[in-house]
Design a protein around this motif. Structure first.
Motif, short mmCIF file in Angstrom:
data_model
loop_
_atom_site.label_atom_id
_atom_site.label_comp_id
_atom_site.label_asym_id
_atom_site.label_seq_id
_atom_site.Cartn_x
_atom_site.Cartn_y
_atom_site.Cartn_z
N VAL A 36 34.04 -7.23 54.25
CA VAL A 36 34.80 -7.23 55.49
C VAL A 36 36.02 -8.11 55.26
O VAL A 36 35.89 -9.23 54.75
N ALA A 37 37.21 -7.61 55.58
CA ALA A 37 38.45 -8.34 55.28
C ALA A 37 39.35 -8.40 56.50
O ALA A 37 39.27 -7.56 57.40
N GLN A 38 40.21 -9.41 56.51
CA GLN A 38 41.18 -9.58 57.58
C GLN A 38 42.47 -10.15 56.99
O GLN A 38 42.45 -11.14 56.26
N SER A 39 43.59 -9.52 57.31
CA SER A 39 44.90 -10.05 56.95
C SER A 39 45.46 -10.80 58.15
O SER A 39 45.29 -10.37 59.30
N LEU A 40 46.12 -11.91 57.90
CA LEU A 40 46.67 -12.69 59.00
C LEU A 40 47.97 -13.37 58.58
O LEU A 40 48.22 -13.58 57.39
N THR A 41 48.77 -13.69 59.57
CA THR A 41 50.03 -14.41 59.35
C THR A 41 50.05 -15.63 60.25
O THR A 41 49.82 -15.53 61.47
N LEU A 42 50.31 -16.80 59.67
CA LEU A 42 50.42 -18.04 60.42
C LEU A 42 51.89 -18.37 60.62
O LEU A 42 52.68 -18.33 59.66
N ASP A 43 52.26 -18.70 61.85
CA ASP A 43 53.62 -19.15 62.13
C ASP A 43 53.86 -20.52 61.50
O ASP A 43 52.91 -21.19 61.06
N GLU A 44 55.09 -20.94 61.47
CA GLU A 44 55.43 -22.24 60.87
C GLU A 44 54.61 -23.36 61.52
O GLU A 44 54.51 -23.47 62.73
N GLY A 45 53.95 -24.14 60.65
CA GLY A 45 53.17 -25.27 61.12
C GLY A 45 51.89 -24.91 61.85
O GLY A 45 51.19 -25.82 62.34
N GLN A 46 51.51 -23.65 61.92
CA GLN A 46 50.35 -23.24 62.70
C GLN A 46 49.05 -23.48 61.94
O GLN A 46 48.95 -23.27 60.74
N SER A 47 48.01 -23.91 62.69
CA SER A 47 46.65 -24.00 62.18
C SER A 47 45.79 -23.03 62.95
O SER A 47 46.10 -22.68 64.10
N GLY A 48 44.69 -22.59 62.36
CA GLY A 48 43.81 -21.68 63.07
C GLY A 48 42.44 -21.60 62.44
O GLY A 48 42.26 -21.93 61.26
N GLU A 49 41.44 -21.21 63.25
CA GLU A 49 40.10 -20.94 62.78
C GLU A 49 39.81 -19.46 62.93
O GLU A 49 40.16 -18.86 63.96
N PHE A 50 39.17 -18.88 61.93
CA PHE A 50 38.92 -17.45 61.91
C PHE A 50 37.50 -17.21 61.43
O PHE A 50 37.04 -17.86 60.49
N THR A 51 36.80 -16.28 62.08
CA THR A 51 35.42 -15.95 61.73
C THR A 51 35.34 -14.51 61.25
O THR A 51 35.86 -13.61 61.90
N LEU A 52 34.70 -14.31 60.12
CA LEU A 52 34.42 -12.97 59.59
C LEU A 52 32.92 -12.83 59.46
O LEU A 52 32.25 -13.74 58.92
N ALA A 53 32.38 -11.71 59.93
CA ALA A 53 30.93 -11.54 59.95
C ALA A 53 30.51 -10.21 59.35
O ALA A 53 31.22 -9.21 59.45
N CYS A 54 29.34 -10.21 58.74
CA CYS A 54 28.69 -8.98 58.31
C CYS A 54 27.99 -8.35 59.50
O CYS A 54 27.92 -8.92 60.59
N ARG A 55 27.46 -7.16 59.30
CA ARG A 55 26.73 -6.50 60.38
C ARG A 55 25.46 -7.28 60.71
O ARG A 55 24.91 -7.99 59.87
N ALA A 56 25.01 -7.11 61.93
CA ALA A 56 23.81 -7.80 62.38
C ALA A 56 22.64 -7.50 61.44
O ALA A 56 22.41 -6.35 61.07
N ALA A 112 53.35 -17.85 56.83
CA ALA A 112 52.47 -17.78 55.66
C ALA A 112 51.50 -16.62 55.88
O ALA A 112 50.89 -16.50 56.94
N ALA A 113 51.38 -15.75 54.88
CA ALA A 113 50.49 -14.58 54.96
C ALA A 113 49.28 -14.80 54.06
O ALA A 113 49.41 -15.21 52.91
N LEU A 114 48.08 -14.52 54.61
CA LEU A 114 46.84 -14.68 53.87
C LEU A 114 45.95 -13.48 54.07
O LEU A 114 46.11 -12.71 55.03
N GLN A 115 44.99 -13.34 53.18
CA GLN A 115 43.91 -12.39 53.37
C GLN A 115 42.59 -13.13 53.25
O GLN A 115 42.36 -13.89 52.30
N LEU A 116 41.71 -12.93 54.23
CA LEU A 116 40.37 -13.49 54.22
C LEU A 116 39.37 -12.36 54.01
O LEU A 116 39.62 -11.22 54.43
N ALA A 117 38.23 -12.66 53.39
CA ALA A 117 37.22 -11.62 53.17
C ALA A 117 35.85 -12.25 53.02
O ALA A 117 35.71 -13.41 52.59
N VAL A 118 34.83 -11.49 53.38
CA VAL A 118 33.45 -11.87 53.10
C VAL A 118 32.76 -10.71 52.40
O VAL A 118 33.08 -9.54 52.63
N SER A 119 31.84 -11.06 51.51
CA SER A 119 31.00 -10.08 50.84
C SER A 119 29.64 -10.07 51.54
O SER A 119 29.11 -11.13 51.87
N CYS A 120 29.10 -8.88 51.72
CA CYS A 120 27.89 -8.72 52.53
C CYS A 120 26.82 -7.93 51.77
O CYS A 120 27.13 -6.96 51.08
#
Length: 303
Positions: A36-56, A112-120
């Motif tokens: 499961v993957a997510q692409s995201l862009t952070l604005d200048e100086g921005q912090s954030g928390e992001f959750t990626l989950a597998c199926r139940a 800043a552009a990032l990609q997050l991912a989890v393996s399930c």
């Protein structure tokens, strides 16, 4: 910045972890792995928390990130940022059996552009359940400018450490220099971190049983192997290195250790990982890169 796409041989070593009594059987059940993957862009100086989950009901085996780009202007920013210094990853850990939480911060005065991912891993093999223990943690304090390999997160015999996690506390930042399973048994996971400030680092992992739950005296065994190779990067350059499992295997976790180099991240597919590494400006860097590979069919074991 110079970038190169390189492939490295991965047959340096392979450690099979199936129990000796286990034997492949015709019609053995399949072991299902996905991402499961997510692409995201952070604005200048921005912090954030992001959750990626597998199926139940499924199991998260790894959480990864990759810094794709950082907008930095030497004439505008207080300092020049690149893919290494532009983004701080302050948390990447499996807070539950099926999900990772990432905490990231953009340091640059641009996007800043990032990609997050989890393996399930699917939570069942045939009619048996995959067994995973609760998260285990170790904690260490790091002084600013100090790089240290934390004490290993240890799992019991008959299990393999998965879902390696990192959390940095204390308001500062650190850089991940390595996360690697310990051979030969893969029951331990180690993190190496550089403290950019005075921080507390929490390393974690979960313990995956090599055998499923049982019924009627029969269990299924997971066929696991760790495959790794070495790579080198020219001074000041960034490069990508592709690591792959063998045919009829899926990658469920990645490992790496770096020398005179920075980790920028990795991109996951079913059988491969593309690791991105940048050497320091002072000299050439090296990396040991590896994958925990899982056979696509289980073995049968009777007790």
């Amino acid at each position: 910045m110079h970038r190169a796409g390189l492939c490295i041989a991965l047959l340096a070593f392979a450690l099979a972890l199936a129990t000796p009594a286990a034997a492949l059987a015709s019609g053995a059940p399949s072991v299902r792995v996905y991402r499961v993957a997510q692409s995201l862009t952070l604005d200048e100086g921005q912090s954030g928390e992001f959750t990626l989950a597998c199926r139940a009901g499924d199991v998260v085996t790894d959480g990864t990130w990759r810094v794709e780009s950082v907008d930095s202007n030497r004439q505008i920013d207080d300092e020049s940022f690149d893919l290494v210094s532009g983004v701080d990853v302050l948390q990447a850990e499996a807070f539950s059996r099926q999900a990772y939480r990432f905490a990231v911060r953009n340091n640059a005065e641009g996007d800043a552009a990032l990609q997050l991912a989890v393996s399930c891993l699917r939570g069942s093999v045939g009619d048996r359940k995959v067994v995973v223990r609760e998260r285990r943690e170790v904690t260490a304090k790091l002084a600013a400018g100090t790089a240290s390999t934390l004490p290993a997160v240890a799992c019991p015999a008959g299990t393999v450490a998965i879902a390696s996690g990192l959390r940095i506390e204390g308001g500062g930042a650190g850089r991940l220099l390595g996360r690697m399973p310990a051979l030969p048994g893969l029951e331990r996971s180690t993190l190496t971190v550089l403290g950019l400030d005075d921080v507390t680092v929490v390393a974690s992992a979960r313990c995956l049983h090599r055998e499923t739950s049982g019924h009627g005296g029969r269990r299924f065994s997971l066929r696991l192997a760790f495959r790794a190779g070495d790579a080198h990067v020219e001074a000041g350059h960034a490069a990508s290195f592709t690591v792959g499992c063998r045919a009829r295997e899926s990658a469920i976790a990645g490992g790496f250790t770096l020398s005179a180099a920075w980790y920028i991240g990795q991109t996951t597919t079913r059988r491969q990982r593309a690791f991105r590494v940048q050497a320091t400006a002072d000299g050439a860097g090296s990396a040991r890169l590896g994958l925990l590979c899982l056979g696509e069919q289980a073995a049968t074991s009777r007790r």
